[in-house]
Enzyme design. Structure first.
Site, PDB file in Angstrom:
ATOM      1  N   ALA A 202       0.835  -1.200   0.000  1.00 25.01           N
ATOM      2  CA  ALA A 202       0.000   0.000   0.000  1.00 25.01           C
ATOM      3  C   ALA A 202       0.865   1.243   0.000  1.00 25.01           C
ATOM      4  O   ALA A 202       1.979   1.254   0.524  1.00 25.01           O
ATOM      5  CB  ALA A 202      -0.915   0.008   1.225  1.00 25.01           C
ATOM      6  N   SER A 203       0.337   2.321  -0.594  1.00 24.43           N
ATOM      7  CA  SER A 203       1.021   3.602  -0.689  1.00 24.43           C
ATOM      8  C   SER A 203       2.308   3.412  -1.492  1.00 24.43           C
ATOM      9  O   SER A 203       2.251   2.994  -2.643  1.00 24.43           O
ATOM     10  CB  SER A 203       1.263   4.170   0.711  1.00 24.43           C
ATOM     11  N   ALA A 204       3.494   3.682  -0.897  1.00 21.67           N
ATOM     12  CA  ALA A 204       4.726   3.423  -1.638  1.00 21.67           C
ATOM     13  C   ALA A 204       4.857   1.946  -1.986  1.00 21.67           C
ATOM     14  O   ALA A 204       5.495   1.597  -2.987  1.00 21.67           O
ATOM     15  CB  ALA A 204       5.935   3.885  -0.837  1.00 21.67           C
ATOM     16  N   SER A 207       2.876   1.773  -5.112  1.00 19.02           N
ATOM     17  CA  SER A 207       3.692   2.357  -6.172  1.00 19.02           C
ATOM     18  C   SER A 207       4.785   1.389  -6.599  1.00 19.02           C
ATOM     19  O   SER A 207       5.117   1.287  -7.787  1.00 19.02           O
ATOM     20  CB  SER A 207       4.304   3.675  -5.680  1.00 19.02           C
TER      21      SER A 207
END
Length: 524
Positions: A202-204, A207
């Site tokens: 999740a998040s980074a 990404s």
């Protein structure tokens, strides 16, 4: 129940073990390609913690691609967590120890001889902070193998400079891929299937899933990915919290990053050094952390992904547009109300922040999101909605559309507005379906209590995530039908508590995506 080492795991003679290995549980000795490890068993899960998957990135290996870990002769007692990678203490995981390229493996204690799907967790934290969560819940509930990876962060994970090499930067992704190569070589010894690997985060971490999905050097290292909340950067790069890094962003070129690196080298006293790389590698860890700070100043170095020409040959969003994607299957989505921007608490805040964030487009934004259409606290909810729509919701839907032309994609949006609030939120405000809210259901804290509605939500997404890891399809018992996203049938699963998840095709209209898409990179 006790973990039973598969036949490929060769026990090591007790005479060759370290004394500390007596802390290990019986029957947990497994041989890796570098040496034997033993672990612990608790609540039906066997765990091996802190296994080194690459050599310590110190000395000449600071800002260099990861190299193989040295072999060991004695059984390594993998009973304690390995070091976090260097970072400030922003998320409570502060560290100055560069010897941090380690991972955890967890398996059902009664795994037997069957080959289980493997879920490799890539933690979030804006590429500046973080440490992996305990994957035991997924192991117990989903009958999977969990691998949890530490990788270089911040200036250590992304510093680029011409004297560090033409393709310098993106060491974080190189570490993640080194961990995936470790999985390919070793996970069968722990009961995992190296041909059924899912990366998720999740998040980074989300990404990172996007980046690895398009990285030429990641080809063949995994079959599936789950990108959670991977669209979060400020749409126009204004007053943001992170350097450009997410699944929609236009990333810096190598040349731009090298110029940034030259300024950082000067800031830490290496600008005039005869050997800039050697000078940089002598700078103390704490100095590098202090000088890089939040990465938002002109001389603070590169602390996020770049197009380095090898690990990443183009920004993930551009690769999604052009079809330069590895042949993987993805689940991909965001939380409906997530934002990484400052909050508006008054009408004046709302007006100021919209103008600051959207500049010449502000008048159109005001017209699309008038304050009198929102309940109290109207300024907070209106600006939260604008930020989420522009930065996350519409870019996520756009990336569904882009990727689905080339690979199988299952799109989702988390609409869970009553999840237990995260510690980083102002709990006096209506935060809605906030950033990375799914994490607490996939890796619940010991003793964490959920309402009946949220218990049903947690059971559902656990079944969907682990079911997808098993078969590549999130339609599983205990969850609704979830078809793949296609141009002809652009169905998105709206994840809701209490068993109320449902398919929708209304996101674009409800969130003004026709407007926001015109401002999104690689869409004009």
């Amino acid at each position: 129940m006790m973990f039973t080492a598969p036949a490929s795991a060769t026990p090591v003679s007790p005479s060759t073990t370290l004394s500390k290995a007596t802390d290990c549980a019986p029957g947990t000795t497994v041989r890796t390609d570098k040496g034997a490890v033993c672990g612990t068993v608790s609540d039906g899960v066997a765990s091996w913690l802190g296994i080194r998957y690459a050599a310590p990135p110190v000395g000449r290996l600071r800002w260099a691609p990861p190299e193989p870990a040295p072999a060991w002769n004695s059984t390594f007692p993998a009973t304690e967590k390995g070091s976090n990678c260097p970072q400030a203490d922003g998320l409570g995981a502060g560290s100055t120890n560069e010897d941090c390229l380690n991972l955890n493996v967890r398996a059902p204690a009664n795994a037997g001889a069957k080959r289980l799907p493997v879920m490799v967790q890539i933690h979030g934290g804006g590429f500046r902070f973080g440490t992996p969560a305990d994957g035991s819940h997924l192991v117990r509930s989903g009958d999977v193998i969990s691998v949890e990876v530490h990788y270089r962060l911040g200036i250590f994970g992304f510093m680029a400079h011409k004297d560090l090499g033409r393709h310098s930067g993106n060491y974080a992704f190189q570490d993640q891929q080194a961990a995936l190569r470790w999985v390919q070589k070793n996970i069968a010894a722990f009961g995992g299937d190296p041909h059924n690997v899912t990366i998720y985060g999740a998040s980074a971490g989300g990404s990172s899933v996007c980046a690895n999905a398009v990285s030429p050097t990641a080809k063949g290292l995994f079959q599936k990915g789950i990108a959670q909340s991977g669209e979060y950067n400020s749409l126009l790069g204004t007053n943001t919290s992170w350097q450009p890094q997410d699944c929609k962003s236009e990333l810096p070129t190598a040349e731009e990053a090298h110029r940034t690196g030259a300024r950082f080298a000067a800031a830490v006293g290496c600008g005039d050094a005869a050997d800039t790389a050697a000078c940089l590698r002598r700078v103390p860890v704490q100095t590098l952390l202090d000088k890089s700070g939040d990465g938002m100043g002109p001389d603070q170095g590169t602390m996020a992904p770049i197009v380095d020409g090898k690990t990443l040959t183009m920004s993930p969003a551009k690769a999604f547009v052009t079809g330069h994607i590895n042949k993987v299957t993805l689940m991909h989505g965001v939380d409906r109300d997530e934002t990484q921007l400052a909050s508006a608490n008054t009408p004046a805040d709302y007006s100021r922040l919209v103008q600051q964030q959207y500049g010449r487009y502000a008048s159109k934004v005001f017209a699309l999101y008038p304050l009198d259409r929102f309940p109290a606290p109207a300024a907070f909810i209106a600006y939260r909605t604008i930020a989420a729509d522009s930065n996350s919701v519409c870019p996520s839907l756009l990336n569904h559309q882009r990727m689905s032309r080339y690979i199988t994609v299952y799109g989702y949006q988390s609409d869970n507005s009553d999840a237990p609030p995260a510690s980083f939120l102002d709990q006096t405000k209506p935060n809605g379906a906030f950033h990375v809210l799914l994490n607490q259901f996939l890796s619940p804290r010991p003793g964490q209590q959920f309402t009946p509605n949220q218990q049903a939500f947690g059971a559902q997404i656990t079944a969907q995530w682990t079911g997808f890891a098993r078969t590549g399809d999130p339609t599983v018992p205990g969850a609704p039908l979830w078809p793949r996203f296609t141009r002809q049938n652009p169905d998105v699963m709206a994840l809701a508590p209490a068993g109320d998840s449902q398919l929708t095709r209304e996101i674009a209209r409800q969130h003004h995506c026709d407007f926001w898409n015109k401002l999104t990179p690689y869409n004009h």
